[in-house]
Write an enzyme that holds these catalytic residues in place. Sequence first.
Site, short mmCIF file in Angstrom:
data_model
loop_
_atom_site.label_atom_id
_atom_site.label_comp_id
_atom_site.label_asym_id
_atom_site.label_seq_id
_atom_site.Cartn_x
_atom_site.Cartn_y
_atom_site.Cartn_z
N HIS A 1 0.83 -1.21 0.00
CA HIS A 1 0.00 0.00 0.00
C HIS A 1 0.86 1.26 0.00
O HIS A 1 0.71 2.13 -0.87
CB HIS A 1 -0.89 -0.04 1.24
CG HIS A 1 -1.84 1.11 1.36
ND1 HIS A 1 -3.17 1.00 1.03
CD2 HIS A 1 -1.68 2.40 1.78
CE1 HIS A 1 -3.78 2.16 1.22
NE2 HIS A 1 -2.89 3.02 1.69
N GLU A 2 1.78 1.35 0.96
CA GLU A 2 2.59 2.56 1.07
C GLU A 2 3.58 2.70 -0.09
O GLU A 2 3.89 3.81 -0.52
CB GLU A 2 3.33 2.59 2.41
CG GLU A 2 2.43 2.57 3.64
CD GLU A 2 1.39 3.68 3.64
OE1 GLU A 2 1.61 4.72 2.99
OE2 GLU A 2 0.34 3.51 4.29
N HIS B 1 1.70 4.45 -2.81
CA HIS B 1 1.74 5.90 -2.60
C HIS B 1 3.09 6.46 -3.06
O HIS B 1 3.16 7.49 -3.74
CB HIS B 1 1.58 6.21 -1.11
CG HIS B 1 0.18 6.17 -0.61
ND1 HIS B 1 -0.85 6.85 -1.22
CD2 HIS B 1 -0.36 5.56 0.48
CE1 HIS B 1 -1.97 6.64 -0.52
NE2 HIS B 1 -1.71 5.85 0.49
N HIS C 1 3.54 6.62 -6.78
CA HIS C 1 2.70 7.69 -7.32
C HIS C 1 3.41 9.03 -7.17
O HIS C 1 3.51 9.82 -8.11
CB HIS C 1 1.36 7.69 -6.59
CG HIS C 1 0.29 8.48 -7.27
ND1 HIS C 1 -1.00 8.56 -6.79
CD2 HIS C 1 0.31 9.27 -8.39
CE1 HIS C 1 -1.72 9.33 -7.58
NE2 HIS C 1 -0.95 9.79 -8.54
#
Length: 603
Positions: A391-392, A395, A398
Amino acid sequence: MSNAKKIPARNEVDKNVCWSIEDLFPSDQAWTEAFEALKTLPEEIAVWQGRLGESARTLYDYLSFSEDLSVRVEPVSVYAFLRSDEDTADADHQAMYGQCMSLMVRISSAAAFEGPELAAIPQETLDLFYTQVPELEKYRRFLDRARLERDHILSHREEELLAGAGEIAQAPGNIFQTLADADMKFPPAADSQGGEHAVTNGTYISLMESADRTLRKNAFASLYGVYGGLRNTLAAALNAETRKNVFFARARKYPTALAAALGASEVPEAVYHSLIDAVHNNLDKMYRYMALRKRALGLDELHMYDIYTPIVPGGDEVIPFQRAREEVLASLQVLGEDYCRVAAQSFRQRWMDIYENQGKRSGAYSAGCRTHPFLLLNHTDDLNSEFTLAHELGHAMHSYLSNRHQPPVYADYVLFVAEVASTCNEALLMYHLLGKTEDRKKRAVLINYFLEQFRTTVYRQTMFAEFELETHRLAEAGETLTAARLCDIYSGLNRLYYGEDVAQDEEIAIEWGRIPHFYRRFYVYQYATGFSAAMALSRRILEGGPEAAADYLQFLRGGSSADPLTLLKGAGVDLSTPKPVEDALALFGQLTEEMEGLVDAAR
């Protein structure tokens, strides 16, 4: 005999598992020197006041100056932020962060003229400016966005006052974070054998996932006993946060705090309300899942401390960080060689702070930065931590791609799309792990985890979003949000979302008191919309090959170069309609049905 795991002090943690904060500044002294050099920025900004509409060249020069200013300020503010989170009880680093935030408020106050002056430039004048200085085209979208808010931009003096109040406005969130991370101490929780386990905000979910029901119940009582004992303080903080949001919305002439929060991100309010409606229309699937959980665990009564533990045995497998890293990277191969090269680089270059230490901020996040992103983790060698890593890292990638492909003025993406890349990474990891095994037990463990992602990310975050909507509605009506009122609202929503198969433990009414995202106005709904978009995008990437992956990567590179709904449409998903949410919850229903078959077959 105690089995409580010792949480190390920050100075006891191996540097190799800490983030490379030296990539920003080699020492605190170097940071101090850079910080001191920024103290003249308010005066440098002030010389532009009253001049933005005088000529095309002046406007271009100011916007260039402002963009360069953001590049100078970023590493200083990020360093202070990261240092403060390494150990929230470290007085020196808390003071560093406080000084930095004070300077940021001074800079913001000095630039308060920007909004009113940009809004005051007549459109025909601005059109002429673009022809006189063609380089100004670079800032057209920035100027369009600034002028979209012209009805909510105030006079220079009023903007200056609001900017000056920025430091005070952070107080409710800072009070909550310090209370939760530095001052709250929880009694250890005993397991069924009498062993004791340390309870912290960082270890709580891992304890809730334990197969030992006695441990779960005691950890639940430990955590919420402390939060419950501070309910009035927590209510005062949340009441202050909510009233702050209402005040700023009204000051800027928005009808509601929700309108103010979504207006800045170019997201229609209908998207927020549509999400809640779609989830309400699919609560039957949540009730079916809770009934399955109750039956699979063999319980006469399902309690709130029973809803995180895996419903099939074998889900407590130890997954060392090294293995988690390898599996996450393998799952991302579908995104292409360049993406995977940078993702692998993030581990070698220590972008992440991996394990918990005393006083470290709980939870996880990725802080975007032009140097490179920084990831805060509290890894506990389990499946949840593996997915948190994915998940991180989503981020981080991105942020990395936006920073590499957009100028600073468009490098930051808006909150609405912030959870898409992170959750898409989680989905790709899930499909990768499911594709690696035909073992029914392992598949059941993974599907159980997938179902929990739906529960916690779509249903639970939407419940949070509805709680925020109601608390702000009451504050806008002049009602004080007391602890009793907040608990009443929360327990009612909890009952609605989980249904009759879940006992409504008295302690759960205070859960609102431990949710940090309630101090980021109307943020949580974006987890649910982002998850729904990610479900659609991950399937498109896996089924559409390199072309679909290329569309997705273009979205990641887009930053804020277009409005969020347009960027997502380019990647292949339309969140202006309820279809992505409806499709995601339909998948949840299908997975629940498959899980029922796996559970029945194992009996």
